[in-house]
Design a protein around this motif. Structure first.
Motif, PDB file in Angstrom:
ATOM      1  N   LYS A  92       0.836  -1.193   0.000  1.00  0.00           N
ATOM      2  CA  LYS A  92       0.000   0.000   0.000  1.00  0.00           C
ATOM      3  C   LYS A  92       0.877   1.252   0.000  1.00  0.00           C
ATOM      4  N   TYR A  93       0.371   2.278  -0.672  1.00  0.00           N
ATOM      5  CA  TYR A  93       1.100   3.534  -0.802  1.00  0.00           C
ATOM      6  C   TYR A  93       0.142   4.705  -0.605  1.00  0.00           C
ATOM      7  N   ILE A  94       0.723   5.880  -0.432  1.00  0.00           N
ATOM      8  CA  ILE A  94      -0.074   7.109  -0.347  1.00  0.00           C
ATOM      9  C   ILE A  94       0.185   7.934  -1.608  1.00  0.00           C
ATOM     10  N   MET A  95      -0.886   8.475  -2.183  1.00  0.00           N
ATOM     11  CA  MET A  95      -0.756   9.312  -3.375  1.00  0.00           C
ATOM     12  C   MET A  95      -1.000  10.774  -2.980  1.00  0.00           C
ATOM     13  N   ALA A  96      -0.012  11.602  -3.260  1.00  0.00           N
ATOM     14  CA  ALA A  96      -0.122  13.035  -2.966  1.00  0.00           C
ATOM     15  C   ALA A  96      -0.355  13.800  -4.258  1.00  0.00           C
ATOM     16  N   LEU A  97      -1.417  14.592  -4.282  1.00  0.00           N
ATOM     17  CA  LEU A  97      -1.691  15.491  -5.406  1.00  0.00           C
ATOM     18  C   LEU A  97      -1.155  16.863  -5.022  1.00  0.00           C
ATOM     19  N   ASP A  98      -0.190  17.343  -5.774  1.00  0.00           N
ATOM     20  CA  ASP A  98       0.465  18.621  -5.482  1.00  0.00           C
ATOM     21  C   ASP A  98       0.099  19.604  -6.591  1.00  0.00           C
ATOM     22  N   GLN A  99      -0.986  20.351  -6.358  1.00  0.00           N
ATOM     23  CA  GLN A  99      -1.479  21.261  -7.382  1.00  0.00           C
ATOM     24  C   GLN A  99      -0.881  22.638  -7.143  1.00  0.00           C
ATOM     25  N   GLY A 100       0.150  22.981  -7.920  1.00  0.00           N
ATOM     26  CA  GLY A 100       0.892  24.213  -7.713  1.00  0.00           C
ATOM     27  C   GLY A 100       0.486  25.331  -8.643  1.00  0.00           C
ATOM     28  N   THR A 101       1.216  26.426  -8.562  1.00  0.00           N
ATOM     29  CA  THR A 101       0.882  27.619  -9.330  1.00  0.00           C
ATOM     30  C   THR A 101       1.190  27.472 -10.815  1.00  0.00           C
ATOM     31  N   THR A 102       2.215  26.704 -11.142  1.00  0.00           N
ATOM     32  CA  THR A 102       2.595  26.572 -12.557  1.00  0.00           C
ATOM     33  C   THR A 102       2.476  25.158 -13.087  1.00  0.00           C
ATOM     34  N   SER A 103       2.294  24.174 -12.203  1.00  0.00           N
ATOM     35  CA  SER A 103       2.187  22.791 -12.672  1.00  0.00           C
ATOM     36  C   SER A 103       1.356  21.960 -11.708  1.00  0.00           C
ATOM     37  N   SER A 104       0.841  20.858 -12.229  1.00  0.00           N
ATOM     38  CA  SER A 104       0.173  19.850 -11.406  1.00  0.00           C
ATOM     39  C   SER A 104       1.093  18.643 -11.323  1.00  0.00           C
ATOM     40  N   ARG A 105       1.284  18.139 -10.105  1.00  0.00           N
ATOM     41  CA  ARG A 105       2.157  16.985  -9.916  1.00  0.00           C
ATOM     42  C   ARG A 105       1.443  15.938  -9.080  1.00  0.00           C
ATOM     43  N   THR A 106       1.829  14.702  -9.283  1.00  0.00           N
ATOM     44  CA  THR A 106       1.388  13.618  -8.412  1.00  0.00           C
ATOM     45  C   THR A 106       2.622  12.835  -7.999  1.00  0.00           C
ATOM     46  N   ILE A 107       2.731  12.567  -6.705  1.00  0.00           N
ATOM     47  CA  ILE A 107       3.841  11.780  -6.171  1.00  0.00           C
ATOM     48  C   ILE A 107       3.258  10.636  -5.360  1.00  0.00           C
ATOM     49  N   ILE A 108       3.712   9.434  -5.613  1.00  0.00           N
ATOM     50  CA  ILE A 108       3.300   8.271  -4.826  1.00  0.00           C
ATOM     51  C   ILE A 108       4.444   7.925  -3.877  1.00  0.00           C
ATOM     52  N   TYR A 109       4.109   7.817  -2.592  1.00  0.00           N
ATOM     53  CA  TYR A 109       5.098   7.562  -1.542  1.00  0.00           C
ATOM     54  C   TYR A 109       4.874   6.210  -0.885  1.00  0.00           C
ATOM     55  N   ASP A 110       5.992   5.591  -0.452  1.00  0.00           N
ATOM     56  CA  ASP A 110       5.858   4.429   0.427  1.00  0.00           C
ATOM     57  C   ASP A 110       5.862   4.915   1.872  1.00  0.00           C
ATOM     58  N   LYS A 111       5.803   3.967   2.805  1.00  0.00           N
ATOM     59  CA  LYS A 111       5.649   4.327   4.213  1.00  0.00           C
ATOM     60  C   LYS A 111       6.845   5.096   4.760  1.00  0.00           C
ATOM     61  N   LYS A 112       8.027   4.891   4.173  1.00  0.00           N
ATOM     62  CA  LYS A 112       9.227   5.580   4.620  1.00  0.00           C
ATOM     63  C   LYS A 112       9.364   6.978   4.026  1.00  0.00           C
ATOM     64  N   GLY A 113       8.407   7.359   3.201  1.00  0.00           N
ATOM     65  CA  GLY A 113       8.487   8.671   2.563  1.00  0.00           C
ATOM     66  C   GLY A 113       9.335   8.673   1.315  1.00  0.00           C
ATOM     67  N   ASN A 114       9.656   7.491   0.802  1.00  0.00           N
ATOM     68  CA  ASN A 114      10.403   7.392  -0.450  1.00  0.00           C
ATOM     69  C   ASN A 114       9.468   7.574  -1.633  1.00  0.00           C
ATOM     70  N   VAL A 115       9.966   8.239  -2.673  1.00  0.00           N
ATOM     71  CA  VAL A 115       9.167   8.460  -3.876  1.00  0.00           C
ATOM     72  C   VAL A 115       9.146   7.178  -4.709  1.00  0.00           C
ATOM     73  N   ILE A 116       7.952   6.679  -4.981  1.00  0.00           N
ATOM     74  CA  ILE A 116       7.780   5.481  -5.822  1.00  0.00           C
ATOM     75  C   ILE A 116       7.630   5.885  -7.282  1.00  0.00           C
TER      76      ILE A 116
END
Length: 494
Positions: free
Chosen positions: A3-27
């Motif tokens: 299982k992972y957590i999906m972060a939606l990072d909607q910024g001023t100039t771009s939209s990003r999505t980052i999926i993290y594992d429990k340790k905070g590593n970027v998947i």
């Protein structure tokens, strides 16, 4: 199943999505820029449907790239550009106007009319009467889009900041909520009573039926509709970008402070469970709502930070890659007396001068590109130092450590100059993705993915620290020059 957590990072100039594992590593990570719309000088808009399309596009891409499906995602957390204002049709979901962006200065006249009420506004919201905040932007839409006010009063239109808009869309129009950290940036929300304020809404002529339900930053808001990811994913975390960064930097204790070097520069100081009124040009804001408690912060906002480096690259053509700015700045020993005040969108905290414009001082026949690049980089630290001193004055205490994140935090020359000019230890963690991490952590706490704040603290690793290296005399000389430059910048339009 992992299982992972999906972060939606909607910024001023771009939209990003980052999926993290429990340790905070970027998947996996996916990012897409979207259109910046400038209808008139000082006006900034975004297309809400393009924001929606790019954000969902990156989310689907990030899941696909990682070889996952919706069942692998324990929860979604959202972080967003704050104050940016969207109004849409309750039935069709169609925006009635472009999103008015936080940088937009079109409502300066609205804000001036509110100045006689500023003491009341500040007591309730912690904010100043400034076009930066959502209330005047919403009022402008209601006043200038044909039929908008009548439709709003009939309950046909909804208002939201970006996280609210995304949650409403992701849940198929079932959930209309705004987390405390975003609601408190509207100039319509009482941060003491945690509710929309009738007097403020009346002052700005905003029908309260448009407003979303205020909620904590870590809670179960709803689930995504099946069409988006093939099945439902719980949406359980939301915080404005700067509060999310404060959380991601693990500034959980009263007195912890962080600075995010993004498009703008934002410094936040955790003041605990009591709001601290500022006497030095800062904002009092909600940091987050968590487990039935609300934590507050002092915030200093500088409108132009990384955008100044982009200006050197794009408009001035001094270099092709923003990363080159550090090497160019280090090719000279100092600025040769040059000071840059990057007030391209007015001066934010602690000056709050919307009429100010960018200035360069101290140019001689010997001034070179390298001096201007270095002076521009140094200006980012000077602006931060102004915030730093205002915070120390408000809490009547010395701040010893500053945690940093954002793209420009990778610039070693800038971070060392920040330590020098502010006489503070600067700490950079191994991941500078504090904003999206904060959203992921808030979402993870709500579903038990993280059991406690200690689980989150254990994830953080220090990458580099910077200690002050210059004498107090040299520091004061440099600061005196900066203060003269700011004073002259303000005087130019008086």
């Amino acid at each position: 199943m992992d299982k992972y957590i999906m972060a939606l990072d909607q910024g001023t100039t771009s939209s990003r999505t980052i999926i993290y594992d429990k340790k905070g590593n970027v998947i996996s990570v996916a990012q897409k820029e979207f259109t910046q719309i400038f209808p008139h000088e000082g006006w900034v808009e975004h297309d809400p449907m393009e924001i929606w399309a790019t954000q969902m596009g990156t989310a689907q891409e990030a899941i696909l790239e990682a070889g996952l499906n919706y069942e692998n995602i324990a929860a979604i957390g959202i972080t967003n550009q704050r104050e940016t204002t969207v109004v849409w049709d309750r039935e069709t979901g169609e925006p009635i106007y472009n999103a008015i962006v936080w940088q937009c200065r079109r409502t300066a006249d609205y804000a001036i009319k509110l100045k006689p009420h500023e003491e009341m506004i500040r007591a309730k919201t912690g904010l100043l009467a400034d076009p930066y905040f959502s209330g005047t932007k919403l009022a402008w839409i209601l006043d200038n889009v044909e039929g908008a006010r009548e439709r709003a009063e009939k309950g046909e239109l909804l208002f939201g900041t970006i996280e609210c808009w995304l949650i409403w869309k992701m849940t198929g129009g079932k959930v209309h909520v705004s987390d405390y950290s975003n609601a408190c940036r509207t100039m319509l929300f009482d941060i003491n009573k945690l509710r929309w304020d009738e007097e403020l809404c009346e002052l700005m002529n905003v029908p309260m039926c448009m407003l979303p339900t205020p909620v904590e930053c870590s809670a179960h808001y709803g689930e995504t509709i099946k069409d988006l990811f093939g099945g439902p994913i719980p949406i359980t975390g939301s915080a404005g970008d700067q509060q999310a960064a404060l959380f991601g930097e693990t500034c959980f204790n009263k007195g912890d402070v962080k600075s995010t070097y993004g498009t703008g520069n934002f410094m936040l100081l955790n003041t605990g469970e009591e709001p601290v009124p500022s006497k030095n040009g800062l904002l009092t804001t909600i940091a987050w709502g968590l487990n039935g408690k609300v934590y507050y912060a002092l915030e200093g906002s500088v409108f132009v930070c990384g955008a100044a480096i982009q200006w050197l690259r794009d408009e001035m053509g001094f270099f092709k890659d923003a990363k080159d700015s550090e090497d160019i700045a280090l090719s000279v020993d100092n600025t040769a007396g040059v000071y840059v005040v990057p007030a391209f969108a007015g001066l934010g905290a602690p000056y709050w001068d919307p009429e100010a414009r960018g200035s360069i001082f101290g140019i001689t026949r010997g001034t070179r590109i390298e001096h201007i690049v270095r002076a521009t980089l140094e200006s980012l630290a000077y602006q931060n130092e102004d915030l730093f001193k205002a915070m120390e004055a408000d809490i009547e205490d010395k701040i010893n450590t500053l945690k940093v994140d954002g793209g420009a935090a990778l610039n070693n020359m800038l971070m060392q100059f920040q330590a020098d000019i502010s006489d503070v230890k600067v700490v950079r963690y191994s991941s500078i993705e504090s904003t999206s991490l904060g959203a992921a952590y808030l979402a993870g706490l709500a579903v038990g993915y993280y059991e406690s704040l200690e689980d989150i603290i254990a994830n953080r690793e220090i990458s580099k620290t910077y200690e002050p290296t210059i004498s107090d005399g040299e520091r004061q000389d440099k600061l005196a020059g900066w203060r003269r430059a700011v004073k002259a910048t303000i005087a130019l339009h008086e």
